[in-house]
Design a protein around this motif. Structure first.
Motif, PDB file in Angstrom:
ATOM      1  N   VAL A 249       0.833  -1.208   0.000  1.00 45.51           N
ATOM      2  CA  VAL A 249       0.000   0.000   0.000  1.00 45.51           C
ATOM      3  C   VAL A 249       0.869   1.260   0.000  1.00 45.51           C
ATOM      4  O   VAL A 249       0.467   2.304  -0.528  1.00 45.51           O
ATOM      5  CB  VAL A 249      -1.006  -0.047   1.171  1.00 45.51           C
ATOM      6  N   ASN A 250       2.066   1.142   0.526  1.00 49.84           N
ATOM      7  CA  ASN A 250       3.073   2.194   0.437  1.00 49.84           C
ATOM      8  C   ASN A 250       3.244   2.668  -1.015  1.00 49.84           C
ATOM      9  O   ASN A 250       3.283   3.869  -1.298  1.00 49.84           O
ATOM     10  CB  ASN A 250       4.379   1.609   1.034  1.00 49.84           C
ATOM     11  N   HIS A 251       3.292   1.712  -1.962  1.00 47.43           N
ATOM     12  CA  HIS A 251       3.419   2.048  -3.380  1.00 47.43           C
ATOM     13  C   HIS A 251       2.163   2.756  -3.892  1.00 47.43           C
ATOM     14  O   HIS A 251       2.246   3.750  -4.621  1.00 47.43           O
ATOM     15  CB  HIS A 251       3.682   0.781  -4.200  1.00 47.43           C
ATOM     16  N   VAL A 252       1.012   2.224  -3.517  1.00 46.96           N
ATOM     17  CA  VAL A 252      -0.252   2.811  -3.987  1.00 46.96           C
ATOM     18  C   VAL A 252      -0.335   4.273  -3.530  1.00 46.96           C
ATOM     19  O   VAL A 252      -0.746   5.157  -4.294  1.00 46.96           O
ATOM     20  CB  VAL A 252      -1.461   2.027  -3.428  1.00 46.96           C
ATOM     21  N   GLU A 253       0.075   4.488  -2.311  1.00 46.51           N
ATOM     22  CA  GLU A 253       0.050   5.835  -1.741  1.00 46.51           C
ATOM     23  C   GLU A 253       0.917   6.794  -2.576  1.00 46.51           C
ATOM     24  O   GLU A 253       0.493   7.904  -2.915  1.00 46.51           O
ATOM     25  CB  GLU A 253       0.597   5.748  -0.305  1.00 46.51           C
ATOM     26  N   LEU A 254       2.111   6.322  -2.954  1.00 44.17           N
ATOM     27  CA  LEU A 254       3.013   7.167  -3.739  1.00 44.17           C
ATOM     28  C   LEU A 254       2.470   7.429  -5.143  1.00 44.17           C
ATOM     29  O   LEU A 254       2.529   8.548  -5.644  1.00 44.17           O
ATOM     30  CB  LEU A 254       4.398   6.506  -3.834  1.00 44.17           C
ATOM     31  N   VAL A 255       1.954   6.371  -5.798  1.00 44.18           N
ATOM     32  CA  VAL A 255       1.454   6.539  -7.169  1.00 44.18           C
ATOM     33  C   VAL A 255       0.224   7.441  -7.176  1.00 44.18           C
ATOM     34  O   VAL A 255       0.070   8.291  -8.056  1.00 44.18           O
ATOM     35  CB  VAL A 255       1.152   5.167  -7.822  1.00 44.18           C
ATOM     36  N   ARG A 256      -0.644   7.268  -6.192  1.00 37.92           N
ATOM     37  CA  ARG A 256      -1.831   8.138  -6.079  1.00 37.92           C
ATOM     38  C   ARG A 256      -1.397   9.592  -5.934  1.00 37.92           C
ATOM     39  O   ARG A 256      -1.924  10.483  -6.582  1.00 37.92           O
ATOM     40  CB  ARG A 256      -2.652   7.751  -4.851  1.00 37.92           C
ATOM     41  N   GLN A 257      -0.416   9.779  -5.046  1.00 39.24           N
ATOM     42  CA  GLN A 257       0.119  11.121  -4.809  1.00 39.24           C
ATOM     43  C   GLN A 257       0.631  11.709  -6.137  1.00 39.24           C
ATOM     44  O   GLN A 257       0.393  12.872  -6.438  1.00 39.24           O
ATOM     45  CB  GLN A 257       1.278  10.988  -3.815  1.00 39.24           C
ATOM     46  N   ALA A 258       1.276  10.849  -6.941  1.00 38.79           N
ATOM     47  CA  ALA A 258       1.834  11.307  -8.219  1.00 38.79           C
ATOM     48  C   ALA A 258       0.759  11.745  -9.187  1.00 38.79           C
ATOM     49  O   ALA A 258       0.992  12.619 -10.031  1.00 38.79           O
ATOM     50  CB  ALA A 258       2.667  10.197  -8.844  1.00 38.79           C
TER      51      ALA A 258
END
Lengths: 330, 330
Positions: B89-98
């Protein structure tokens, strides 16, 4: 030509050729055991299957079997690709309205298509498993096409030639699971359990005039608990035709032979034609009566989906399903 | 046991058993021609395949072939079900932020899983077709499991037993097509073209200690244009483990043997481990440098994804793909 898949306790069933009036069938193991095999080798198999169909319809074949809708699996009991459109944007607009979501303007010119799960289709007479009434079980009456191999970037003009078979679909939906899933942004998953397809799949020539290369110009009939529920015409108010949906699906990938592309719930602006799913009926009730009155499906409810030609003959046989309470295995 | 699928100009290829160090292979037509067939009959086929694997590893079999990654298709060249999670979910958080989207709180306790297309996988050494650089071509290095038949409503505890094979995945994404598709609310379609899988699929025992029944506790190595791009540990920061993802997928449907469930892009909070996709790297650049510097993939770019055991031996062979400009057929 009409093709079907007899249940035989294997995962892919037994391919059979069926006659025009859906009374007789014949297995053709010398051509193909399964529909997927026939689609994988369509150029070689199609003329042989057509010869069998011709001989069956002309009475030349004697070792035929009686055809029974009840004994059939979906024509493809499992498939490698099932992509379902929402081509009747009128319906999308109403369902969105029902869940308080706005319809963006580009929905009228950019086709809506979701990636469906295709590994375990229900048969046309299989019970619909109900786990929890609160999930909001609904049917959706649709038409789908099956394609041969489609190359990436195909144009709608060329995509029309890739359509080899047609089926009816009951795209079963769990309405109350949809808002949470769509809010997560990754589309449907749990809210779209296994779909069911009509007992037979038919080639374009079976429509005579009703298939115009883009749309099927016939009503799709849904009975819900033995009452007529809807007869919207599939050729009316279809914003995105089948070749357009196929081209959309193949924009960034090729599609394998046996790809199923669905129309989405058939819906007409003319509401005297009824609806093809409960969600739409509930929306119309909210507009006209201030509240939704028709509940979603519960155990014992029954849906029957069928299409008739101009002579009132059933083209595909019927999807005829009852809802049954599902007990989890211990 | 290690299994692979040799390309042989058929749609499903030829199943082969491969030895531990990925140097030898043997076809086993008396057991199964294809991996899907073996999965469809796993209880009967598995002990026979294991006997061949044992005999191949012990040198008892003489009619073996040299094993070459380059000659392999994905273990399942096409599949009936491919569902990809976003378990890190760490990745999802970053991609969403992007992409300027917020991460809802329930993403930390409700697994994210999208329905992928499974009809035309790329092979591990196949070129990645580039149609338009503006689509934002990206790789994503992941792990996936293959299951046997899974019943509806299975618990995570029981789901663990249904895992029969593991693979690596390059879940190819078209980043710049994602915002429009997700805005339509129906999930990915054009933005997720055909994925590629590792040359071999392996049984859980091949991990010795690294598979704990829920996660694989080993780094996944990605090289991009011959430079080390990331080595995040797949067992670290995995919010939803494999049994949880399978149970989520099977909540409202059964899953057919041969179902592939992906982990989503492997990502660790410890950013010294690098990333498993360009989108995440770009996001980190935006945070640290104020702008994204690493462009998405163009023709000639190259990605290599591999996992090594504690003795530095390759477990799955490598996914090794170069981007090639795609010319539409006239």
């Amino acid at each position: 030509m009409k093709l079907a898949t007899l249940k035989n306790n294997t995962r892919d069933g037994q391919l059979v050729v069926v006659n025009h009036d859906l009374s007789l069938a014949i297995a053709i193991p010398d051509v193909a055991h399964t529909l997927q095999f026939a689609l994988d080798h369509w150029e070689e198999c199609k003329p042989k299957l057509e010869q069998y169909a011709h001989d069956l319809n002309s009475g030349k074949i004697k070792n035929d079997l009686p055809f029974k809708n009840q004994n059939m699996a979906s024509p493809l009991p499992r498939a490698y690709q099932w992509a379902d459109g929402s081509a009747y944007v009128n319906h999308v607009e109403l369902v969105r309205q029902a869940r308080g979501a706005e319809l963006p303007d580009n929905f009228w010119h950019d086709p809506l298509l979701y990636q469906g799960g295709s590994d375990t289709f229900l048969g046309p007479y299989d019970a619909i498993p109900l786990v929890d009434e609160a999930w909001g079980l609904d049917f959706e009456a649709e038409i789908a096409v099956i394609t041969t191999d489609v190359s990436m970037g195909i144009t709608p003009e060329k995509a029309s030639e890739k359509i080899c078979l047609f089926m009816l679909v009951n795209d079963i939906s769990l309405r109350n699971l949809i808002p949470n899933e769509l809010a997560k942004g990754f589309g449907f998953f749990q809210s779209k359990p296994s779909s069911a397809f009509s007992p037979v799949a038919i080639t374009p020539d079976e429509f005579i005039q009703a298939w115009d290369g883009k749309k099927i110009n016939l009503p799709l009939t849904t009975y819900y608990n033995k009452q007529l529920f809807g007869t919207p015409n599939a050729g009316v108010d279809m914003t995105f035709d089948f070749p357009t949906l196929i081209a959309h699906a193949a924009k960034t990938r090729k599609l394998n032979a046996g790809t199923i592309i669905g129309s989405g719930t058939i819906s007409n602006y003319d509401k005297s034609k009824g609806s093809s799913c409960i969600a739409e009926k509930r929306m119309l009730e909210m507009i006209t009566k201030g509240k939704a009155e028709t509940p979603f499906m519960k155990a014992g409810d029954h849906v029957r989906i069928e299409m008739f030609d101009h002579e009132k003959k059933s083209l595909f046989g019927a999807i005829d399903q009852e809802v049954k309470q599902y007990a989890h295995a211990l």
